[in-house]
Design an enzyme around this catalytic site. Structure first.
Site, PDB file in Angstrom:
ATOM      1  N   HIS A 142      47.251  38.540  39.954  1.00 18.36           N
ATOM      2  CA  HIS A 142      46.017  38.954  39.276  1.00 18.36           C
ATOM      3  C   HIS A 142      45.324  40.075  40.064  1.00 18.36           C
ATOM      4  CE1 HIS A 142      42.301  38.146  36.835  1.00 18.36           C
ATOM      5  NE2 HIS A 142      41.730  38.650  37.919  1.00 18.36           N
ATOM      6  N   GLU A 143      45.089  39.833  41.339  1.00 16.21           N
ATOM      7  CA  GLU A 143      44.398  40.843  42.149  1.00 16.21           C
ATOM      8  C   GLU A 143      45.277  42.083  42.312  1.00 16.21           C
ATOM      9  OE1 GLU A 143      41.412  40.303  42.359  1.00 16.21           O
ATOM     10  OE2 GLU A 143      41.318  38.124  42.146  1.00 16.21           O
ATOM     11  N   HIS A 180      44.584  44.321  39.405  1.00 16.81           N
ATOM     12  CA  HIS A 180      43.365  45.113  39.640  1.00 16.81           C
ATOM     13  C   HIS A 180      43.686  46.280  40.578  1.00 16.81           C
ATOM     14  CE1 HIS A 180      40.299  42.687  37.699  1.00 16.81           C
ATOM     15  NE2 HIS A 180      40.592  41.601  38.387  1.00 16.81           N
ATOM     16  N   GLU A 205      39.795  43.760  33.923  1.00 15.10           N
ATOM     17  CA  GLU A 205      40.417  42.451  33.666  1.00 15.10           C
ATOM     18  C   GLU A 205      41.657  42.583  32.785  1.00 15.10           C
ATOM     19  OE1 GLU A 205      39.981  39.246  34.872  1.00 15.10           O
ATOM     20  OE2 GLU A 205      38.732  40.297  36.308  1.00 15.10           O
TER      21      GLU A 205
END
Ligand code: ZN
Length: 501
Positions: A265-266, A269, A295
């Site tokens: 997830h990170e 980003h 997101e």
């Protein structure tokens, strides 16, 4: 009169100074959440406070006002980059110079206190303790909307801060649709056999988890020469400067999902921030354009790629090699189903892809009611539990697993939550568009080849940073505005196979 070229150069210099201050703030903030010794907290908060108010002052200063007026007069002669910087600066200036400095300062102090009180209230599951602080935050937010001004709905002003241009009139029907279609999927899943996922709670050595997270980040194309992975309590990614975009994660010894899917997830980003065009370096445009688009990138990698069958076809054998004792009795298919299990749950950040958006809608509706005054803070826990029952069919056993679970309200971040669902919706629209350009992308994922996917994201989204508005980026990437058909095609296809409907 000095030529406009000189004015543009001085404006760029001024913006570069702001950018450098923000870079220092980001680094101090990263450090305070990862490495800083406990006794450094007080001095660090002061240093961050000083730097932040310096930046704030620069953004509402007479000097800024002069730049805005002079450059706006010669708007036709400005390039796209300068025009957009001017537009963003003007918006910030107009919003914030109306707020009396003393009230702004009081709000900053209130938020800091409220966050500390929230933390304790959450531990003790004591909403009454937090309630007076939240009531003040709601009141001050309403007071600020008075200064900021609003068009149709009071809440529009808040939405616009996180997703430029978004309004209640767009979101209400969009979310009503998401709710209807989500309930339809949950109805079909309800009676299907539940995937076995007990093996995800075996003991997974944290050091090996770290190695595997690092390996997957490398595979995704996260550039470790332009970033690093560290451990923290509440994981985040941060763009400190061009060439320095860092990610963090959290290793739970008895639950597999947290560290790896958090890292992916990170990493999503971070790939966004690492691939912004160098042309925007040294400007406030060298950052993701909105929380929703940000997101969309994190959840694209975490869910659409990282929780796909093709991904685990490729990487489950590697994972088994890393954890032979823990996973040798598990098949790829069992693992895939376990990390995709759909089940109503209390905690938003642990929710599966399908029920996640219901957690967001509940918060959105409660926030709107608090801001319009239809709901009193004292009645919030009851309203929360009623909606949980209504949407997810479960009632939290206590407020710490209910209304007190998120940090956002103590921080005054009203209007932020919808970004998460928008990210899910945008992400599905993006993979649909990507699939038209790269018809065999699934086969590529199954081989661990991500370069053409990454290239697509860079070309259509990442490179632009904040040069265009979120809706413009979405349209450039997908040829359409926000639309829920893609996410439900994706959900029905994926979960229809897992649950046999
Ligand atoms: Zn995120």
């Amino acid at each position: 009169m000095a030529g406009i070229e000189d004015k543009i150069l001085s404006f760029q210099d001024y913006m570069k100074k702001i950018t450098d201050f923000n870079s220092a703030i980001a680094l101090l903030d990263w450090d305070s959440r990862t490495k800083m010794p406990k006794k450094g907290v007080a001095a660090r908060s002061e240093a961050l406070g000083t730097l932040s108010s310096t930046v704030f002052q620069m953004q509402v200063s007479p000097e800024m006002r002069a730049f805005l007026e002079e450059l706006e007069a010669g708007k036709d002669q400005l390039d796209l980059k300068t025009r957009r910087m001017l537009e963003i600066s003007r918006k910030f200036y107009d919003l914030n110079q109306k707020i009396p400095a003393a009230r702004f300062h009081e709000f900053v102090v209130l938020r800091t206190q409220a966050e500390a009180v929230w933390q304790e209230a959450k531990e003790k599951s004591d909403f009454a303790m937090f309630s007076p602080y939240l009531a003040k935050i709601v009141d001050m937010t309403k007071e600020f909307i008075g200064y900021w001004g609003h068009k149709d709905h009071l809440y529009d002003t808040l939405l616009d801060m996180y997703e430029e241009g978004l309004t209640v009139s767009v979101l209400d029907p969009l979310f009503a649709n998401v709710r209807k279609q989500t309930i339809a999927i949950l109805d079909q899943i309800k009676d299907a056999p539940k995937p076995d996922k007990h093996f995800l709670e075996r003991r997974f050595d944290p050091e090996k988890q770290r190695q595997f997270s690092e390996f997957i980040l490398h595979q995704m194309g996260y550039d470790f020469d332009a970033g690093r992975l560290d451990e923290t309590v509440h994981p985040f990614a941060t763009g400190i400067a061009p060439g320095d975009v860092r990610v963090t994660t959290k290793y739970l010894p008895n639950f597999f999902n947290s560290a790896l899917f958090g890292s992916i997830h990170e990493g999503g980003h971070a790939l966004y921030e690492q691939n912004i065009s160098d042309d925007l370096a040294g400007t406030p445009l060298h950052t993701g354009v909105s929380m929703g688009i940000h997101e969309s990138q994190s959840r694209f990698w975490e869910n659409i790629i990282g929780r796909s069958h093709e991904f685990w076809q490729r990487y489950f054998p590697d994972l088994q090699k890393m954890f032979p004792d823990e996973l040798s009795d598990v098949t790829t298919d069992q693992f895939y189903k376990a990390v995709n299990a759909v089940e109503p749950s209390f905690i938003r950040i642990e929710a599966d892809e399908v029920t996640y958006n219901l957690h967001i809608m509940l918060r959105y509706e409660l926030e709107k009611a608090l801001i319009t005054g239809d709901l009193k803070v004292a009645d919030l826990p009851g309203a929360w539990n009623d909606k949980m029952q209504d949407y997810l069919g479960i009632t939290p056993p206590n407020d710490s697993e209910g209304v007190l679970q998120d940090v956002h309200w103590s921080d005054g971040s009203f209007g932020y939550f919808p970004s998460y669902s928008l990210g899910n919706i945008y992400g599905a629209q993006m993979i649909r568009a990507l699939g038209k350009d790269i018809p065999d992308y699934r086969e590529q994922v199954a081989k661990g080849e991500f370069s053409s996917i990454r290239h697509w994201l860079k070309t259509h989204i990442h490179q632009y940073g904040s040069l265009y508005k979120p809706d413009e980026i979405l349209r450039k990437a997908t040829g359409e505005g926000v639309d829920t058909s893609a996410i439900f095609d994706y959900f029905n296809r994926k979960f229809g196979r897992i649950y046999g409907f």
